[in-house]
Design a protein around this motif. Sequence first.
Motif, PDB file in Angstrom:
ATOM      1  N   ARG A   2      33.720  51.756  35.056  1.00 41.11           N
ATOM      2  CA  ARG A   2      32.665  51.896  36.068  1.00 41.11           C
ATOM      3  C   ARG A   2      33.235  51.682  37.468  1.00 41.11           C
ATOM      4  NH1 ARG A   2      27.119  50.176  33.563  1.00 41.11           N
ATOM      5  NH2 ARG A   2      27.600  50.597  31.399  1.00 41.11           N
ATOM      6  N   SER A   3      32.597  52.234  38.452  1.00 43.07           N
ATOM      7  CA  SER A   3      33.087  52.056  39.822  1.00 43.07           C
ATOM      8  C   SER A   3      32.822  50.627  40.300  1.00 43.07           C
ATOM      9  CB  SER A   3      32.435  53.066  40.754  1.00 43.07           C
ATOM     10  OG  SER A   3      31.059  52.834  40.790  1.00 43.07           O
ATOM     11  N   PHE A   4      33.684  50.195  41.214  1.00 41.85           N
ATOM     12  CA  PHE A   4      33.553  48.844  41.779  1.00 41.85           C
ATOM     13  C   PHE A   4      34.187  48.870  43.162  1.00 41.85           C
ATOM     14  CE2 PHE A   4      37.467  49.237  39.393  1.00 41.85           C
ATOM     15  CZ  PHE A   4      38.425  48.737  40.259  1.00 41.85           C
ATOM     16  N   THR A   5      33.889  47.875  43.950  1.00 39.40           N
ATOM     17  CA  THR A   5      34.515  47.741  45.268  1.00 39.40           C
ATOM     18  C   THR A   5      35.586  46.661  45.193  1.00 39.40           C
ATOM     19  OG1 THR A   5      32.677  46.312  45.876  1.00 39.40           O
ATOM     20  CG2 THR A   5      32.583  48.603  46.613  1.00 39.40           C
ATOM     21  N   TYR A   6      36.413  46.607  46.244  1.00 40.35           N
ATOM     22  CA  TYR A   6      37.634  45.789  46.176  1.00 40.35           C
ATOM     23  C   TYR A   6      37.945  45.230  47.549  1.00 40.35           C
ATOM     24  CZ  TYR A   6      42.757  45.128  45.915  1.00 40.35           C
ATOM     25  OH  TYR A   6      44.027  44.636  45.980  1.00 40.35           O
ATOM     26  N   ASN A  33      44.757  41.270  31.719  1.00 42.86           N
ATOM     27  CA  ASN A  33      43.692  41.228  30.724  1.00 42.86           C
ATOM     28  C   ASN A  33      42.418  41.865  31.276  1.00 42.86           C
ATOM     29  OD1 ASN A  33      41.866  38.605  28.943  1.00 42.86           O
ATOM     30  ND2 ASN A  33      42.478  40.605  28.204  1.00 42.86           N
ATOM     31  N   LEU A  34      42.116  41.575  32.542  1.00 41.03           N
ATOM     32  CA  LEU A  34      40.860  42.050  33.130  1.00 41.03           C
ATOM     33  C   LEU A  34      40.768  43.577  33.129  1.00 41.03           C
ATOM     34  CD1 LEU A  34      38.215  41.458  34.602  1.00 41.03           C
ATOM     35  CD2 LEU A  34      39.491  41.440  36.757  1.00 41.03           C
ATOM     36  N   LEU A  35      41.847  44.249  33.491  1.00 42.82           N
ATOM     37  CA  LEU A  35      41.765  45.713  33.570  1.00 42.82           C
ATOM     38  C   LEU A  35      41.546  46.338  32.194  1.00 42.82           C
ATOM     39  CD1 LEU A  35      44.436  46.464  36.317  1.00 42.82           C
ATOM     40  CD2 LEU A  35      41.956  46.393  36.546  1.00 42.82           C
ATOM     41  N   ASP A  36      42.183  45.770  31.166  1.00 43.79           N
ATOM     42  CA  ASP A  36      41.923  46.261  29.798  1.00 43.79           C
ATOM     43  C   ASP A  36      40.443  46.109  29.457  1.00 43.79           C
ATOM     44  OD1 ASP A  36      44.534  46.916  29.358  1.00 43.79           O
ATOM     45  OD2 ASP A  36      45.001  45.131  28.162  1.00 43.79           O
ATOM     46  N   LEU A  37      39.889  44.954  29.798  1.00 43.73           N
ATOM     47  CA  LEU A  37      38.483  44.694  29.473  1.00 43.73           C
ATOM     48  C   LEU A  37      37.546  45.581  30.283  1.00 43.73           C
ATOM     49  CD1 LEU A  37      38.804  40.819  29.206  1.00 43.73           C
ATOM     50  CD2 LEU A  37      38.258  42.369  27.324  1.00 43.73           C
ATOM     51  N   MET A  38      37.945  45.911  31.509  1.00 40.16           N
ATOM     52  CA  MET A  38      37.116  46.820  32.317  1.00 40.16           C
ATOM     53  C   MET A  38      37.136  48.235  31.741  1.00 40.16           C
ATOM     54  SD  MET A  38      38.086  45.404  36.130  1.00 40.16           S
ATOM     55  CE  MET A  38      37.285  46.737  37.019  1.00 40.16           C
ATOM     56  N   LYS A  39      38.290  48.663  31.249  1.00 38.29           N
ATOM     57  CA  LYS A  39      38.359  50.014  30.668  1.00 38.29           C
ATOM     58  C   LYS A  39      37.464  50.129  29.446  1.00 38.29           C
ATOM     59  CE  LYS A  39      43.046  50.619  32.325  1.00 38.29           C
ATOM     60  NZ  LYS A  39      44.465  50.475  31.970  1.00 38.29           N
ATOM     61  N   LEU A  40      37.313  49.021  28.716  1.00 35.65           N
ATOM     62  CA  LEU A  40      36.437  49.018  27.534  1.00 35.65           C
ATOM     63  C   LEU A  40      34.981  48.720  27.907  1.00 35.65           C
ATOM     64  CD1 LEU A  40      38.811  47.037  25.154  1.00 35.65           C
ATOM     65  CD2 LEU A  40      38.123  49.433  24.885  1.00 35.65           C
ATOM     66  N   GLU A  41      34.738  48.466  29.196  1.00 38.16           N
ATOM     67  CA  GLU A  41      33.408  48.101  29.703  1.00 38.16           C
ATOM     68  C   GLU A  41      32.894  46.811  29.091  1.00 38.16           C
ATOM     69  OE1 GLU A  41      30.627  51.283  30.026  1.00 38.16           O
ATOM     70  OE2 GLU A  41      32.020  52.534  31.155  1.00 38.16           O
ATOM     71  N   ILE A  42      33.821  45.953  28.668  1.00 37.86           N
ATOM     72  CA  ILE A  42      33.439  44.608  28.238  1.00 37.86           C
ATOM     73  C   ILE A  42      33.257  43.735  29.471  1.00 37.86           C
ATOM     74  CG2 ILE A  42      34.266  42.568  26.970  1.00 37.86           C
ATOM     75  CD1 ILE A  42      35.685  44.639  25.090  1.00 37.86           C
ATOM     76  N   GLU A  43      34.145  43.883  30.438  1.00 40.50           N
ATOM     77  CA  GLU A  43      33.949  43.293  31.764  1.00 40.50           C
ATOM     78  C   GLU A  43      33.476  44.415  32.689  1.00 40.50           C
ATOM     79  OE1 GLU A  43      34.245  40.203  32.742  1.00 40.50           O
ATOM     80  OE2 GLU A  43      35.791  39.182  31.575  1.00 40.50           O
TER      81      GLU A  43
END
Length: 316
Positions: A2-6, A33-43
Amino acid sequence: MRSFTYERAKTPQQAATAVAGRPGAKFIAGGTNLLDLMKLEIERPTHLVDIQDAGLGAVTDTADGGLRIGAFVSNTALSAHPRVMRDYAVLTRAIQAGASGQLRNKATTGGNLLQRTRCPYFYDPNMPCNKRKPGSGCSAIGGFSRQLGVVGVSDSCIATYPGDMANALAVLGAAVETVMPDGATRSIAMGDFHRLWGTTPEIETALQPGELITAVTLPRPPGGKHIYRKVRDRASYAFAIVSVAAVIQPDGSGRVAFGGVAPRPWRSDAADAALPTGAKAVAAKAFAEATPRDDNRFKIALAERTLAGVLAEARS
Ligand code: SF4
């Protein structure tokens, strides 16, 4: 994803304020770890606050002879630091037992403490998981639990904390330094940093919303022999089935922590007190309140045997 700001924060407090002031915001350091979880939309963070420019990248001596490790120090840099190699070798050995060279180059001291469980059901959005979706149930209880926890777990979650570094920090008596959004700071003993799951497995640490890890501090070097032994399903790039971090003194006393068995590095003063009597006595204390499942019961015997090997190595 999902899109996010940075944004990049310039100071630790600026980072804490930015995360606290924005619903859905998260810190990012190495992102391994965070980027893997974001790709799975868990985070699903709405905003990322990067701490790489926040001045947290130094390792410094402390006035009492210990060491202060900035939260952004990479695992590679920390494991190769001359004082860590000389005075806190169990930490070097634990870090080098984890992940791969590439990941250790990016992974940070703070992030390593915050990595999330590797329970396979947590990573499968199609399966019920109380940690990912509170109240949905736990697929591992009654499911495949060979990798999961045997002690300190609950009826809501039997996942383990998966890291190696924290096991060494636990035997070294480390503390986690933090800053709050209002600028207040505090120090959390390593043994209090990771929570037991209880009925709220989605809450994994003692950190408050917006509270940022700034450093890990180590007390004076403990001396003794420093050993880290990790049992896993393949020789590299695998999480522990069981691991043992130990600092053993010449008289047989010392400190020991078990990894791969609980929601946190698993140690106790009672287990340490039994060290001179041998691995069986230590395991009896450490796992006195274990609640294993049929397919991970073997971890208790494996932990005892792994510790027996560590103690034999310490005597050699
Ligand atoms: Fe989720 Fe924990 Fe159950 Fe795994 S053990 S499925 S992480 S609730």
